[in-house]
Write a protein that holds these residues in place. Structure first.
Motif, PDB file in Angstrom:
ATOM      1  N   UNK A  18       3.241 -11.714   2.938  1.00  0.00           N
ATOM      2  CA  UNK A  18       2.210 -10.907   2.211  1.00  0.00           C
ATOM      3  C   UNK A  18       1.549  -9.649   3.061  1.00  0.00           C
ATOM      4  N   UNK A  19       1.136  -8.649   2.349  1.00  0.00           N
ATOM      5  CA  UNK A  19       0.379  -7.603   3.046  1.00  0.00           C
ATOM      6  C   UNK A  19      -0.915  -8.201   3.978  1.00  0.00           C
ATOM      7  N   UNK A  38       5.299  -6.876  -1.312  1.00  0.00           N
ATOM      8  CA  UNK A  38       4.352  -6.990  -2.213  1.00  0.00           C
ATOM      9  C   UNK A  38       4.968  -7.609  -3.592  1.00  0.00           C
ATOM     10  N   UNK A  39       4.269  -8.150  -4.330  1.00  0.00           N
ATOM     11  CA  UNK A  39       4.713  -8.984  -5.383  1.00  0.00           C
ATOM     12  C   UNK A  39       5.291  -7.886  -6.230  1.00  0.00           C
ATOM     13  N   UNK A  40       4.411  -6.813  -6.635  1.00  0.00           N
ATOM     14  CA  UNK A  40       4.782  -5.927  -7.559  1.00  0.00           C
ATOM     15  C   UNK A  40       5.744  -4.924  -7.082  1.00  0.00           C
ATOM     16  N   UNK A  41       6.154  -4.739  -5.947  1.00  0.00           N
ATOM     17  CA  UNK A  41       7.015  -3.675  -5.663  1.00  0.00           C
ATOM     18  C   UNK A  41       8.200  -4.257  -4.629  1.00  0.00           C
TER      19      UNK A  41
END
Length: 82
Positions: A8-9, A43-46
């Motif tokens: 994760x970032x 990233x979870x969304x992209x």
């Protein structure tokens, strides 16, 4: 052995700047000292961002040491060349 792992970032940034020098991971890949991790920012969304870090693993603490679940391990991280 080289392992490609999502990260994760917020953890990616901490590893990149050197304040996070370990990874807590399920030992589903049979990690060993002298392995290399390629940490791929995700990233979870992209999905994957395209940024990655390579880290050498000089030491592995395996469960059930110090109360760590037997299926998990802590991997110490060093930038390659350190």
């Amino acid at each position: 052995m080289t392992h490609y792992l999502k990260i994760l970032p917020e953890h990616f940034s901490a590893v990149r700047c050197g304040v996070k020098t370990f990874e807590l991971r399920r030992n589903d890949r049979n990690y060993h000292p002298c392995d290399t991790l390629v940490l791929q920012e995700w990233e979870a969304d992209r999905g994957y961002t395209g940024r990655e870090l390579r880290r050498y693993v000089p030491y592995v603490l395996y469960g059930p040491e110090i109360g760590l679940d037997p299926d998990w391990c802590i991997l110490s991280l060093m930038a390659e060349g350190e």
